[in-house]
Design a protein around this motif. Structure first.
Motif, PDB file in Angstrom:
ATOM      1  N   GLU A 162       0.848  -1.218   0.000  1.00 52.46           N
ATOM      2  CA  GLU A 162       0.000   0.000   0.000  1.00 52.46           C
ATOM      3  C   GLU A 162       0.874   1.255   0.000  1.00 52.46           C
ATOM      4  N   GLN A 163       2.009   1.137   0.697  1.00 51.22           N
ATOM      5  CA  GLN A 163       2.863   2.318   0.819  1.00 51.22           C
ATOM      6  C   GLN A 163       3.505   2.689  -0.530  1.00 51.22           C
ATOM      7  N   HIS A 164       3.613   1.681  -1.393  1.00 47.01           N
ATOM      8  CA  HIS A 164       4.228   1.939  -2.695  1.00 47.01           C
ATOM      9  C   HIS A 164       3.420   2.948  -3.508  1.00 47.01           C
ATOM     10  N   GLU A 165       2.094   2.979  -3.250  1.00 40.84           N
ATOM     11  CA  GLU A 165       1.221   3.949  -3.922  1.00 40.84           C
ATOM     12  C   GLU A 165       1.757   5.372  -3.782  1.00 40.84           C
ATOM     13  N   GLN A 166       2.361   5.634  -2.632  1.00 40.58           N
ATOM     14  CA  GLN A 166       2.845   6.995  -2.367  1.00 40.58           C
ATOM     15  C   GLN A 166       4.056   7.358  -3.233  1.00 40.58           C
ATOM     16  N   LEU A 167       4.632   6.347  -3.885  1.00 45.13           N
ATOM     17  CA  LEU A 167       5.796   6.630  -4.739  1.00 45.13           C
ATOM     18  C   LEU A 167       5.394   6.882  -6.192  1.00 45.13           C
ATOM     19  N   ARG A 168       4.106   6.664  -6.478  1.00 46.92           N
ATOM     20  CA  ARG A 168       3.629   6.826  -7.849  1.00 46.92           C
ATOM     21  C   ARG A 168       4.042   8.185  -8.410  1.00 46.92           C
ATOM     22  N   SER A 169       4.713   8.164  -9.531  1.00 45.19           N
ATOM     23  CA  SER A 169       5.112   9.392 -10.235  1.00 45.19           C
ATOM     24  C   SER A 169       6.315  10.122  -9.633  1.00 45.19           C
TER      25      SER A 169
END
Ligand code: G6P
Length: 233
Positions: free
Chosen positions: A44-51
Motif C-alpha cells: 500500500e505504501q508503494h502507492e505513495q511513490l507513484r510518479s
C-alpha cells in the motif's frame, strides 16, 4: 464517429501505470532495497511513490525507515535499485501492455490524432522495446529530457510542443494525482486512469482502456469553453 478533430489533435500518455504495469517491478526492486536496509515497505505504501522520481522515491523510503544517507550513498543505492529494476524489465513481454491500449492507439491513428509518450522514467525506451511499443508513438520523451519534475507541467508541455500542438488541443492520460495536476496546470484536458476517488481533479476518470473506444472517451469528456478551439477553414 463524431468529428472531434477540430478540438483534440494530440494524445499524450504517461507510461508507468497507464500503458504498462511497471509499478510492480519498481515495487519489487524498492522492496529488495528496503529489506536490505531493514525498512518495512508494505505494498500500500508503494502507492505513495507513484510518479516520484528515482531519487525522491529513495528519499521517501529512507524517511519511512528514519535513515540518513550521504548524497554519494543515495546515488549508489539509487543505482543498485535501478540495476535490479532493469533486470526485471528486460524480461517484459508485449502481453504486459494493458488491455485495450493497442486498439485505442490504433483508433487515434485512424482519427488522425498525434500521440506522445511522456515518462519520468529513464528506462522508458527499454520498456517500450521489451513490449514492442517502440514505434507506437509519434514522440517519446523519457526521464533523460531536461525538465522540472511533476507537478510542474514541463513534461507535458515539451510533449505538446514536440507534436506542434497547444495544450488545449491535447488530452493527457495519467494515473497519478501529481500527473493530473501537472497536466491541468499546463492547460491540458485530463483523463485520469484509475479510480475516481483517487483522481478527483481529472476531467474524466477511466479504469483503463479495455472496452473503451476513442469516441467513448471524447464523448464522456466534460467539454468546457477552453476545449473549444477554433475550427480550421
Ligand atoms: C515514473 C514511475 C516512478 C519512477 C520514475 C523514475 O514516474 O512512476 O515510479 O520512480 O518514473 O523511473 P526510473 O525508471 O528512471 O527510475
Amino acid at each position: 464517429m463524431a468529428d472531434f478533430s477540430v478540438k483534440i489533435k494530440g494524445f499524450i500518455f504517461n507510461l508507468d501505470g497507464v500503458i504498462v504495469d511497471t509499478a510492480k517491478y519498481h515495487y519489487k526492486a524498492w522492496l529488495r532495497l528496503a529489506d536490505e536496509m531493514g525498512v518495512e515497505f508494505p505494498p500500500e505504501q508503494h502507492e505513495q511513490l507513484r510518479s516520484l522520481s528515482r531519487m525522491e522515491s529513495l528519499e521517501k523510503i529512507l524517511e519511512w525507515g528514519g535513515l540518513y544517507m550521504t548524497e554519494a550513498e543515495k546515488l549508489h543505492w539509487a543505482d543498485v535499485k535501478n540495476n535490479w529494476y532493469q533486470g526485471l524489465i528486460a524480461h517484459m513481454t508485449p502481453d504486459e501492455v494493458f488491455k485495450g491500449v493497442l486498439p485505442f492507439l490504433e483508433e487515434v491513428r485512424e482519427y488522425g490524432g498525434k500521440t506522445a509518450l511522456s515518462s519520468a522514467s529513464r528506462n522508458a525506451h527499454t520498456v517500450l522495446k521489451s513490449t514492442r511499443l517502440d514505434s507506437s508513438f509519434d514522440v517519446v520523451l523519457d526521464g533523460s529530457a531536461a525538465r522540472k519534475a511533476k507537478p510542474h507541467p514541463d513534461c507535458f508541455l515539451q510533449a505538446a510542443s514536440a507534436l506542434g500542438l497547444a495544450p488545449s488541443e491535447c488530452i493527457v492520460f495519467d494515473d497519478a494525482v501529481l500527473g493530473v495536476q501537472a497536466a491541468r496546470d499546463g492547460g491540458f484536458h485530463t483523463v485520469g486512469v484509475g479510480k475516481q476517488e483517487d483522481l478527483p481533479d481529472a476531467d474524466l476518470v477511466i479504469p483503463g482502456f479495455e472496452g473503451l473506444s476513442l469516441s467513448d472517451v471524447l464523448e464522456m469528456m466534460p467539454w468546457t469553453p477552453l476545449s473549444m478551439v477554433e475550427t480550421e477553414g
